[in-house]
Each structure stands twice: as structure tokens, then as C-alpha cells.
Scaffold this motif. Structure first.
Motif, mmCIF file in Angstrom:
data_model
loop_
_atom_site.group_PDB
_atom_site.id
_atom_site.type_symbol
_atom_site.label_atom_id
_atom_site.label_comp_id
_atom_site.label_asym_id
_atom_site.label_seq_id
_atom_site.Cartn_x
_atom_site.Cartn_y
_atom_site.Cartn_z
ATOM 1 N N ALA A 63 0.828 -1.215 0.000
ATOM 2 C CA ALA A 63 0.000 0.000 0.000
ATOM 3 C C ALA A 63 0.859 1.260 0.000
ATOM 4 O O ALA A 63 0.566 2.216 -0.716
ATOM 5 N N VAL A 64 1.935 1.304 0.797
ATOM 6 C CA VAL A 64 2.771 2.514 0.804
ATOM 7 C C VAL A 64 3.545 2.644 -0.509
ATOM 8 O O VAL A 64 3.767 3.749 -1.001
ATOM 9 N N GLU B 299 2.457 1.613 -3.456
ATOM 10 C CA GLU B 299 1.434 2.059 -4.400
ATOM 11 C C GLU B 299 1.162 3.557 -4.269
ATOM 12 O O GLU B 299 0.898 4.249 -5.251
ATOM 13 N N ALA B 300 1.230 4.063 -3.050
ATOM 14 C CA ALA B 300 0.980 5.489 -2.804
ATOM 15 C C ALA B 300 2.202 6.345 -3.104
ATOM 16 O O ALA B 300 2.167 7.558 -2.941
#
Lengths: 210, 210
Positions: A137-138, A140-141
Motif C-alpha cells: 500500500a505505501v 502504491e501510494a
């Protein structure tokens, strides 16, 4: 105590108490007549545990059940039970179990991260799977976890975890597992809030003229 | 780029892109004809930010909007903007604002906790309100945060927060705020997973014969 008192003191509705008994999550009361039974502090404590795991920690019923299964079959040492309870907290499917053997090539980000986290971070299921998702998730961000950051996190988090576990080990096995399971889940919001408070203070302090 | 490419590269559906433009969360494209416009990397980056805040960090639209408002009115220093963005992340109501003045008697558990957390933990909204709720939940579950535990947490969490903020401050203001906002929220699951992995390792290691 009568069931009415159990309901009042636990805050769990009667229908739900009956459901837990039917499902084997709560022991039946001691019968005093064909239609009555009495309950004791152990029933109250179990209901509080179920409620904390459900509402405060947000665990689904299927996982609460697995944690209770560990508590109700107190085999092995405190550490064995702890290890099984921690696994029950995060296990998503029937086939997934806490193990030292990870599938080849699985969890690549999390495995790589453990190298930078340092000592005391052998990749283990189920936590390694949670870490993989969080790192994805990090990434991807656009703010991937750098080796530098992981090297800062590793020793600090380990020191806190060590202090937490040492509090647990001084208790009797069942109490230790209850404490550990609630502590792992319910202290996440506490630690997250402390971190946000630290961020706010650091930002505010650096605004002041020197 | 055409809007179709923006949709493809961002993964955000066309209707949603139009919604964000109508709501002022995304700047309109540069018109190339009465019915066409082109978009650039800044549009793509904004869509990715909105998506990360929404899906990965789980913020409601109302709060995403407040974070974007801070980014779109870059006044004051990086630290000012950071401070406003951090507040936007957690502010629950219109009237609640980040402030140094707390209502008398409010947040009793969290205020008491800051004493044990130590230096760098002045009570501040909104984080102090999150901490109060989290401490109330652990107290309710029968595992209140002891002064000893808070004294362990304080310096470790502060050290990690300090390292995180120093990464932020080396960036330009808008990038710094984006990074900080995503970092605060998206790194919570990362840190929680690292802590669980540490717990699992400590439990497993202490099972081994010495």
C-alpha cells in the motif's frame, strides 16, 4: 449470579449470551432448576473478552472463536499458547497457519524488509502477510519504506514489543494469553495515537522561532 | 494527455474524475476545444493522492477534501502546512480545530498519559482526542496502560516520529504535506505489522530450549 445480572454487568444482551452458549463460546451456567442456572465471574470475564475482541479490537466472530479455542485448550507452555493465539488473531483462512516455512517467493517486500529491520525479525506467518500488504500500500501510494526508515523502526519496535511481552509472561497462562491477545489488538490504536501526537508536537515545535 | 488516458493511468473511473472536478477537488483540464481538454501529470498525481487517502488510508470524502484544501492554499511554512494537514486528517466536526487550548477537564486519561510519555508530548488536539478514546478502550478491556508501559513507549515512538518528520522536511512544501499525510496514515498498518512480527518472534524464540 442470575442470567439477568450477567446481562446487566456484561452489557451483552440476553439473546447474544444464549447465542454464545449455543455456539460453545461461553460455558453454560450451573443448573439450579430445570429452567434456571447461575453464572459466576468466569462467565462475566469471558463475555467481556468476547466484547472487547469484537467491538474494541474489531475482530470478526470467526477469529474470536479461534482465539477462544486456544484459551479453552490450554496445552503446552505460556509461550506455546501465546504463539497459537497470536496466529489465531490474524489467520484469514482455514489453510493458513502460523509456520516457519514460507512459500518460495511469497511476501517479497516483507521478506526484504526484515533484513533492514534487523535482529528479531525472522519472517513468520501470519504477521509477514500483514506486513506485505501494508508495504504494498505505501509503495502504491508512492512512499515506499526505505531501508533507512526500516532500520530506524526495527530496534524501536522490538524494544517496545519486548517490554510488552515481559509484562505478559509474569501471568498465569490463560490470563497471559487473554492479555496478549487484547494487548496486541487494542494497543494498536494507542500506539497510533501516540505517534500522531508526537508528529503534531514535532511539527508545532519546529514552527517556533529558535 | 486525454481524459481517457488519465482514467486508464489513474485507475479512477471517468464519472468519478468528473465528480472530483465538479467538487473542486481536481483542477479542470486545459481546454483544447469546446468539448475537449488535456490533462497533465499534476492531475494524475492528484487522483493518485485522492485514491490513496480514500482506499488505502480509509479517509472519508469530507476529510480528504480538508487535506486537499490545505494543499491548495499553501500559506505559511512547511511546518504550518504540516500542522494544518495533520489536523485535517483527524478533525471530526466543523467546530473541532487543532489548538493548544484544551477544554478544562477534557481527555483526562490522555492528559495523564502525556506526563509518563515524557518530553515532546504536550497534549494537542486532535491527536489527544484519539489517544483518549484508545486509552478508554484498553481500560474498558481490563488492560489499562500502566505508567511503566507509557514510559517505554514515549521515547521510542518519539524517535521514530522524529526520523519520519526529518524525511518530510527536506521536500518542497506541497510534496512534504502529501508525503506527511500519506505517511501518517499509511504507515500505521506498516508499524502495526512490524510490531506483530516482533511479538511473534519473541514468543517463538522464548520457546526454544536455552
Amino acid at each position: 449470579m442470575q442470567v439477568s445480572e450477567l446481562v446487566r454487568r456484561s452489557g451483552v444482551p440476553l439473546a447474544t449470551v444464549k447465542f454464545y452458549i449455543r455456539e460453545g463460546m461461553l460455558a453454560p451456567g450451573q443448573p439450579t432448576s430445570p429452567r434456571r442456572a447461575t453464572y459466576d465471574e468466569s462467565h462475566l470475564q469471558r463475555l467481556r473478552l468476547i466484547r472487547s475482541l469484537g467491538t474494541a479490537a474489531g475482530l470478526p466472530l470467526s477469529r474470536i472463536r479461534k482465539v477462544l479455542d486456544v484459551l479453552d485448550a490450554p496445552e503446552g507452555s505460556v509461550q506455546d499458547m501465546l504463539s497459537r493465539a497470536m496466529a489465531a488473531l490474524s489467520v484469514e483462512t482455514e489453510n493458513e497457519t502460523a509456520t516457519d516455512e514460507l512459500p518460495e517467493g511469497a511476501f517479497p517486500r516483507a521478506r526484504a524488509a526484515t533484513v533492514h529491520l534487523g535482529d528479531g525479525y525472522r519472517p513468520r506467518l501470519p504477521a509477514i502477510a500483514l506486513l506485505e500488504n501494508a508495504l504494498a500500500a505505501v509503495e502504491e501510494a508512492g512512499i515506499p519504506a526505505t531501508p533507512e526508515r526500516l532500520r530506524v523502526y526495527g530496534p524501536h519496535v522490538r524494544a517496545m514489543a519486548q517490554a510488552e511481552i515481559s509484562e505478559v509472561e509474569s501471568r498465569d497462562p490463560v490470563a497471559a494469553v487473554e492479555f496478549a491477545v487484547l494487548g496486541t489488538t487494542l494497543y494498536e490504536p494507542v500506539l497510533n495515537a501516540i505517534r500522531r501526537l508526537a508528529h503534531q508536537n514535532i511539527s508545532a515545535d519546529s514552527r517556533r522561532p529558535a
